[in-house]
Scaffold this active site. Structure first.
Site, PDB file in Angstrom:
ATOM      1  N   SER A 166      11.212  15.556  -6.163  1.00 48.74           N
ATOM      2  CA  SER A 166      12.475  15.913  -6.572  1.00 48.74           C
ATOM      3  C   SER A 166      12.729  15.572  -8.028  1.00 48.74           C
ATOM      4  CB  SER A 166      13.675  15.249  -5.690  1.00 48.74           C
ATOM      5  OG  SER A 166      14.703  15.988  -5.790  1.00 48.74           O
ATOM      6  N   THR A 167      13.648  14.849  -8.442  1.00 48.81           N
ATOM      7  CA  THR A 167      13.955  14.575  -9.543  1.00 48.81           C
ATOM      8  C   THR A 167      13.036  13.985 -10.562  1.00 48.81           C
ATOM      9  OG1 THR A 167      16.381  14.008  -9.161  1.00 48.81           O
ATOM     10  CG2 THR A 167      16.016  13.483 -11.167  1.00 48.81           C
ATOM     11  N   HIS A 192      12.210  19.828  -5.091  1.00 46.98           N
ATOM     12  CA  HIS A 192      13.778  20.464  -5.103  1.00 46.98           C
ATOM     13  C   HIS A 192      14.140  21.075  -6.280  1.00 46.98           C
ATOM     14  CE1 HIS A 192      14.446  16.582  -2.153  1.00 46.98           C
ATOM     15  NE2 HIS A 192      13.894  17.771  -1.440  1.00 46.98           N
ATOM     16  N   MET A 285      15.305  11.391  -5.789  1.00 48.77           N
ATOM     17  CA  MET A 285      16.468  10.769  -5.246  1.00 48.77           C
ATOM     18  C   MET A 285      16.739  10.984  -3.829  1.00 48.77           C
ATOM     19  SD  MET A 285      20.315  11.057  -7.386  1.00 48.77           S
ATOM     20  CE  MET A 285      19.431  10.800  -8.800  1.00 48.77           C
ATOM     21  N   ASP A 288      14.520  12.339   1.291  1.00 45.66           N
ATOM     22  CA  ASP A 288      13.844  13.287   1.899  1.00 45.66           C
ATOM     23  C   ASP A 288      12.256  12.957   1.578  1.00 45.66           C
ATOM     24  OD1 ASP A 288      13.350  15.684   3.125  1.00 45.66           O
ATOM     25  OD2 ASP A 288      13.496  16.971   1.297  1.00 45.66           O
TER      26      ASP A 288
END
Length: 344
Positions: A166-167, A192, A285, A288
């Site tokens: 993600s991030t 993401h 973050m 997940d």
């Protein structure tokens, strides 16, 4: 807490729109607005903002070069605010690979915001990012990649690899996939990301990594030497099949707060591939992927989480480690080696 933002945008009209829209958010304060990289550099140095919004196409030093300087000299969470053209998307993907936290596309005409609330939310999430005082992880050299391939044996080589991020994930993926051999096992990724940027991210990774990297499509057969990136368009990515596998994309509700969800991918790999798989959870973050990685571990898979020191955000790996889901916790630069060698 008020989030202090510096805007770097060459268009006076767009600067005014950004200042006006963000100024309406009670928890966001625009402390300065710069017209170019030189002004932006001075404002960032003097004001030490929590988040920077950055245009890419600017006179003088362009946004990509300026971003590289920011990440090298004064790592700060950066949101790219780019045009919604194909060129804008390509440059945004390159910005993510350089360390930008996220990207937001301007409206079709390039002089407005489609959803100012979405941009404000991206800024809130970016403000939570804390960069560790670390040297950026360099892509492995050719010598490193050859050495990695030499260590792979038939017993060690997984049947399939699944990755969640993600991030900060695009930058991390570039490092990990650079260490993959060109004939790697089929690899699936849930990152993401806004669907608008996903095709450009796939192309950016494909240009710099040995395997072939493509967007996943329904019923696409999984082949060695190929990496399949979830398109990010409100469909979960998973696998189907028995002796041979294929991509599955299906609509549904968010899982672990995301659509697509890393947990959904990992759960399908745990069920169908079991101990022949490798699961990798990178920077991001939230949580997940933690439960899905645990399912993979319980089914005998090799499971790897990125360590805190090399994460942009340690949330997702931390959640997996706390569950006991990660058999290996490793710095970013050695994850590819761990994926292919049990003794690594």
């Amino acid at each position: 807490m008020t989030i202090r933002v510096v805007i770097v945008e060459d268009s006076p009209t767009m600067r005014a729109i950004l200042m006006n829209r963000l100024g309406k958010e009670p928890d966001i304060e625009v402390v300065a607005a710069a017209a170019n990289a030189a002004e932006g550099r001075q404002m960032i140095r003097e004001l030490d903002p929590d988040v920077v919004t950055l245009d890419i196409e600017m006179p003088g030093m362009n946004g990509l070069d300026f971003l590289a300087k920011i990440m090298e000299l004064r790592p700060t969470p950066v949101i790219i605010v780019s045009g919604s053209t194909q060129q804008g998307n390509e440059m945004s993907a390159r910005a993510l690979a350089l360390g930008a936290v996220d990207c937001y596309a301007k409206s079709g005409g390039g002089v407005g915001l489609d959803d100012a609330g979405k941009l404000a939310q991206l800024i809130r999430e970016a403000a939570k990012v804390r960069f560790s005082p670390r040297a950026p992880a360099a892509a492995p050299s050719t010598i490193t990649r050859v050495a990695t391939e030499a260590r792979i044996t038939l017993a060690d080589r997984p049947a399939l690899i699944a990755i969640g991020s993600s991030t900060g994930g695009v930058e991390a993926l570039q490092t990990v996939l650079s260490g993959f051999p060109a004939d790697c096992p089929p690899t699936l990724i849930v990152q993401h990301i806004n669907a608008r940027f996903a095709p450009a991210v796939a192309r950016t990774l494909d240009q710099s990594c040995p395997p072939k990297i493509v967007l996943a499509e329904p019923d696409m057969p999984l082949r060695d030497g190929h990496v399949y990136l979830a398109p990010g368009d409100d469909r979960h990515l998973s696998i189907g099949g028995s002796t041979s596998f294929h991509c599955k994309l299906r609509s549904g509700e968010p899982v672990s707060g995301h659509l697509p969800s890393v947990d959904v991918l990992f759960a399908s790999v745990a069920e169908l591939v079991g101990a022949r798989a490798v699961g990798i959870l990178l920077t991001g973050m939230g949580a997940d992927g933690a439960q899905g990685l645990l399912s993979m571990a319980q089914n005998g898979a090799r499971t790897i989480a990125q360590d805190e020191a090399t994460c942009t955000v340690f949330g997702m790996p931390r959640a997996a480690i706390n569950l006991g889901a990660a058999r290996i916790v490793a710095p970013l630069g050695s994850i590819a080696r761990h994926a292919f060698s049990k003794a690594a």
